[in-house]
Design a protein around this motif. Structure first.
Motif, PDB file in Angstrom:
ATOM      1  N   ASP A  62     -11.810   8.541  -1.733  1.00 45.32           N
ATOM      2  CA  ASP A  62     -11.020   9.763  -1.527  1.00 45.32           C
ATOM      3  C   ASP A  62     -11.864  10.887  -0.956  1.00 45.32           C
ATOM      4  OD1 ASP A  62      -8.429   8.857  -2.674  1.00 45.32           O
ATOM      5  OD2 ASP A  62      -9.749   8.479  -4.372  1.00 45.32           O
ATOM      6  N   LEU A 100      -2.620   8.684  -6.045  1.00 42.55           N
ATOM      7  CA  LEU A 100      -2.036   9.327  -4.848  1.00 42.55           C
ATOM      8  C   LEU A 100      -1.749  10.782  -5.234  1.00 42.55           C
ATOM      9  CD1 LEU A 100       0.339   6.393  -3.746  1.00 42.55           C
ATOM     10  CD2 LEU A 100      -2.018   6.793  -3.055  1.00 42.55           C
ATOM     11  N   ARG A 145      -5.657  10.304 -11.065  1.00 40.75           N
ATOM     12  CA  ARG A 145      -4.993  11.026  -9.961  1.00 40.75           C
ATOM     13  C   ARG A 145      -4.534   9.968  -8.971  1.00 40.75           C
ATOM     14  NH1 ARG A 145      -5.207  10.304  -5.092  1.00 40.75           N
ATOM     15  NH2 ARG A 145      -7.108  11.186  -4.276  1.00 40.75           N
ATOM     16  N   ASN A 197      -4.974   7.775   7.481  1.00 39.17           N
ATOM     17  CA  ASN A 197      -5.169   7.221   6.142  1.00 39.17           C
ATOM     18  C   ASN A 197      -6.545   6.563   6.079  1.00 39.17           C
ATOM     19  OD1 ASN A 197      -5.008   5.098   3.953  1.00 39.17           O
ATOM     20  ND2 ASN A 197      -3.045   6.119   3.686  1.00 39.17           N
ATOM     21  N   ASN A 198      -7.174   6.683   4.912  1.00 34.79           N
ATOM     22  CA  ASN A 198      -8.534   6.136   4.806  1.00 34.79           C
ATOM     23  C   ASN A 198      -8.596   4.606   4.980  1.00 34.79           C
ATOM     24  OD1 ASN A 198      -7.549   5.498   2.214  1.00 34.79           O
ATOM     25  ND2 ASN A 198      -8.597   7.254   1.292  1.00 34.79           N
ATOM     26  N   LYS A 215      -5.485  -1.560  -2.528  1.00 32.40           N
ATOM     27  CA  LYS A 215      -6.657  -1.300  -1.666  1.00 32.40           C
ATOM     28  C   LYS A 215      -7.369  -2.616  -1.360  1.00 32.40           C
ATOM     29  CE  LYS A 215      -6.850   3.321  -1.414  1.00 32.40           C
ATOM     30  NZ  LYS A 215      -7.060   4.164  -0.236  1.00 32.40           N
ATOM     31  N   GLU A 269     -11.851   5.047  -6.753  1.00 33.27           N
ATOM     32  CA  GLU A 269     -10.571   5.385  -6.134  1.00 33.27           C
ATOM     33  C   GLU A 269      -9.689   6.180  -7.092  1.00 33.27           C
ATOM     34  OE1 GLU A 269      -9.894   4.177  -2.846  1.00 33.27           O
ATOM     35  OE2 GLU A 269      -8.362   5.728  -3.020  1.00 33.27           O
ATOM     36  N   ASP A 270      -9.162   7.257  -6.594  1.00 26.81           N
ATOM     37  CA  ASP A 270      -8.144   8.039  -7.312  1.00 26.81           C
ATOM     38  C   ASP A 270      -8.586   8.502  -8.699  1.00 26.81           C
ATOM     39  OD1 ASP A 270      -6.805   7.688  -4.981  1.00 26.81           O
ATOM     40  OD2 ASP A 270      -5.015   6.792  -5.829  1.00 26.81           O
ATOM     41  N   ASN A 301      -0.133  11.660   0.003  1.00 30.88           N
ATOM     42  CA  ASN A 301       0.644  10.445  -0.278  1.00 30.88           C
ATOM     43  C   ASN A 301       1.267  10.528  -1.669  1.00 30.88           C
ATOM     44  OD1 ASN A 301      -0.230   9.086   2.129  1.00 30.88           O
ATOM     45  ND2 ASN A 301      -2.227   8.823   1.154  1.00 30.88           N
ATOM     46  N   TYR A 355       0.881  -1.178   0.000  1.00 35.83           N
ATOM     47  CA  TYR A 355       0.000   0.000   0.000  1.00 35.83           C
ATOM     48  C   TYR A 355       0.917   1.226   0.000  1.00 35.83           C
ATOM     49  CZ  TYR A 355      -4.126   2.673   1.610  1.00 35.83           C
ATOM     50  OH  TYR A 355      -5.152   3.567   1.734  1.00 35.83           O
TER      51      TYR A 355
HETATM   52  C1  PYR Z   1      -4.916   7.008   0.586  1.00 38.45           C
HETATM   53  C2  PYR Z   1      -5.545   7.420  -0.643  1.00 38.45           C
HETATM   54  O1  PYR Z   1      -6.637   6.973  -0.961  1.00 38.45           O
HETATM   55  C3  PYR Z   1      -4.885   8.373  -1.488  1.00 38.45           C
HETATM   56  O2  PYR Z   1      -3.823   8.883  -1.142  1.00 38.45           O
HETATM   57  O3  PYR Z   1      -5.432   8.665  -2.555  1.00 38.45           O
END
Ligand code: PYR
Ligand code: NAI
Ligand code: MG
Length: 597
Positions: free
Chosen positions: A292, A181, A179, A484-485, A197, A268-269, A439, A126
């Motif tokens: 996020d 991190l 996107r 952190n999530n 994840k 995610e992202d 991150n 991770y």
């Molecule tokens: C931890 C996370 O989901 C991020 O940095 O996008």
């Protein structure tokens, strides 16, 4: 109202002696050895080798699971020893590779070492190493994992989804790589994030790895370096935009829910515009959430409430806290939205001049031209600002506001520089809090050492990626929290799954955040410890999952799961619900394999 219950920490099961029921396998011989879901390597008992056509395909000696486990850990330790003089990048990628090879070969053994060494291995599978892996993914690629749907697959997704070998899927993590991190647009290489994840879903929430699915939606990339890279594995075209983009996501979501109507999809992202747009578009139609925006918000809110307790103040003091959020993207705005909801629940009214939002152009005010609609509720009216104007810099805002909390979700490494951190010494709080949540590590707004050395020893510090605790001398230690999530998304997923809810509501997410906020004792928070150790993440997830499940029941969202109907869920006490959630966690143990045609 926000409460402060306490929970005992539970240890993890190491080598359970529980007997697992048999597992049906539709293959024989080498096909089994090459399938990481079923492969036991040298661990196949002789009778099973006979039954499955494996006799002669393995060395004759049968090695116990414990022996296999120790052998892997010995190899890992030797690798650590042998690479100790190499660069951080080489060491990190070597560690990732050895774990990844095991993941690709034998999932039971992989998840066993991951769960039992989660504190040590989470930073490898991770953040931060997963960021490095995504940056180098095209070169590192050996075997596929998960599914790839691309701009070229339009019209095909409804049939493609049936190429996935599992009959059931509970949890999908989906990215479009736009996107990753704080590393920007990494195109198809972003697949490392859903994989990482979902590893956390297995490790923290006990999702069955045969029922998870990482997905990359490859709609192109605007990263010219990747487009120019001959090794790049994604579609070589600029990102789709507008309706063309949405039609691809729509088709994917329809395909998923036509095959697995009860699956949960975690977005995610995604870059901010699509993160908000897709959340709005799908949350009433499908069982989905955006990690996020929503997962991060809950973890940050739990931390913000923890900082109030760290000051020895009652939670109602949250209404008086001045909080500066640096970063007005999906994460920063998600945090502010949830913080505002918490203020409204606590006080029955909107916050008063409490939150300050800064983006790349400085302090966000109503005077900003082209103000993003999502940021409008947090734009300051210049009349309420003494001495600050539109676009004021971080240092100007910190000096003027003297905030209790400075929280970074900007993706910009080092933006909390020495001057900014020193200005936090003048904070009105007795324990100023610095959250450098971006991150991976190099994108953190500051390091732990920088925070403690410039802002003072009495701060509370949290970062998105892990840092070591800081030695302050004289036996004193500056505690580093990991905000952190990962402390919430596994429980949000598991609680939702077990409730059978068709949607993930704000109420369910608020209960998740409140549960995490109340997890630590007053004694811990006053030492600056706001979040539990990752070692007890399964326990945290059981509590969070139960909170989400109970909220789903209370809101009439729950429809039950498997043999457990809504009535039974309604009749469970809080403790029963926690035990129910814990009891549904999958543990990695070899099951007898039974061949079925
Ligand atoms: C931890 C996370 O989901 C991020 O940095 O996008
Ligand atoms: N710790 C955690 O659990 C999580 C951390 N994150 C991290 O948060 C960061 C941001 O994520 P998103 O909000 O999704 O990104 P985003 O790209 O949507 O937003 C970034 C924001 O930062 C602002 N910004 C850029 N440069 C700045 C500067 N020099 N000063 C002030 N603001 C600046 C931008 O204007 C934008 O508003 C990433 O590094 C991500 O890894 C995201 C989710 C969870
Ligand atoms: Mg993320």
């Amino acid at each position: 109202m926000w409460k402060v219950p306490r929970f005992a920490a539970a240890g993890s099961r190491r080598f359970s002696t529980a007997i697992h029921g048999p597992c049906k396998v539709h293959k024989r011989g080498t096909d089994i050895l090459h399938d990481p879901w079923f492969n036991k390597d040298t661990g196949f008992p002789l009778t099973e080798r006979d039954r499955l056509g494996l006799r002669g395909l393995l060395p004759p000696r049968v090695i116990s699971f414990k022996h296999q486990y120790d052998r892997f850990m010995d190899s890992y330790r030797s690798l650590e020893k042998n690479t100790k003089d190499q660069s951080d990048k080489v060491v990190s990628l070597s560690k990732w590779r050895i774990l990844n090879r095991l993941h690709d070969r034998n999932e039971i053994l992989y998840y066993s070492v991951l769960i039992n060494n989660i504190k040590e291995f989470a930073p490898v599978i991770y953040t931060p190493t997963v960021g490095l892996v995504c940056q180098n993914y095209s070169g590192l690629f050996r075997r596929p994992r998960g599914m790839y749907f691309s701009a070229k697959d339009k019209g095909e997704m409804m049939s493609m989804i049936y190429n996935w070998p599992a009959q059931e899927v509970d949890m999908i993590v989906l990215t479009d790589g736009s996107r990753i991190l704080g590393l920007g647009d990494l195109g198809v290489q972003g697949i490392g994030i859903p994989i990482g994840k979902l590893d956390m879903y297995v490790a923290a929430a006990g999702f069955n790895p045969q029922r998870i699915l990482p997905v990359m939606l490859d709609v192109g990339t605007n990263n010219q370096e990747l487009l120019d890279d001959p090794l790049y594995l994604g579609v070589r075209q600029p990102r789709l935009e507008g309706e063309e983009y949405l039609s691809i996501v729509d088709e994917f979501m329809e395909a998923v829910y036509s095959r697995w109507p009860k699956a949960i999809v975690q977005f995610e992202d995604f870059q901010m515009k699509w993160a908000f747009e897709t959340l709005k578009r799908y949350r009433q139609r499908f069982c989905m959430f955006n990690d996020d925006i929503q997962g991060t918000a809950g973890v940050a809110l739990a931390g913000l409430l923890g900082t109030v307790r760290a000051q020895g103040r009652p939670l109602s003091d949250f209404l008086k806290q001045k909080i500066v959020v640096v970063g007005a993207g999906s994460a920063g705005l998600g945090v502010l939205n949830m913080a505002v909801q918490a203020v409204s629940v606590m006080s029955g009214s909107a916050p008063k001049n409490q939150f300050f939002l800064i983006d790349k152009d400085g302090l966000v005010t109503t005077e900003r031209s082209n103000l993003d609609p999502a940021a409008v509720p947090f734009a300051k009216n210049p009349r309420d600002l003494e001495g600050l104007t539109e676009g004021a810099s971080i240092i100007e805002v910190v000096k003027m506001v003297k905030p209790h909390v400075l929280l970074g979700l900007s993706g910009v490494g080092g933006v909390f520089n020495a001057e900014v951190l020193k200005a936090m010494r003048k904070s009105v709080s007795t324990k100023p809090a610095i959250f450098a949540m971006s991150n991976p590590t190099m994108n953190a707004e500051c390091t732990a050492i920088e925070a403690f050395s410039h802002a003072g020893e009495n701060i509370v510090f949290a970062s998105g990626s892990p840092f070591e605790n800081v030695d302050l001398g004289n036996g004193k230690v500056g505690h580093v929290n990991q905000a952190n999530n990962m402390y919430l998304f596994p429980g949000i997923g598991l609680g939702t799954l077990l409730s059978g809810a068709r949607h993930i509501t704000d109420g369910m997410l608020q209960e998740a955040a409140q549960c995490l906020a109340s997890y630590m004792t007053d004694e811990d928070t006053q030492k600056g410890i706001l979040y539990p150790s990752i070692d007890c993440i399964r326990n945290v997830t059981a509590e969070v999952g139960a909170a989400v499940l109970r909220a789903a029941v209370a809101e009439g969202q729950a429809e039950g799961h498997g043999d457990v109907g809504v009535k039974e869920l309604e009749n469970m006490s809080q403790e029963d619900t926690v035990e129910y959630v814990r009891g549904n966690m999958w543990y990695p143990e070899y099951s007898p394999l039974v061949h079925e045609k």
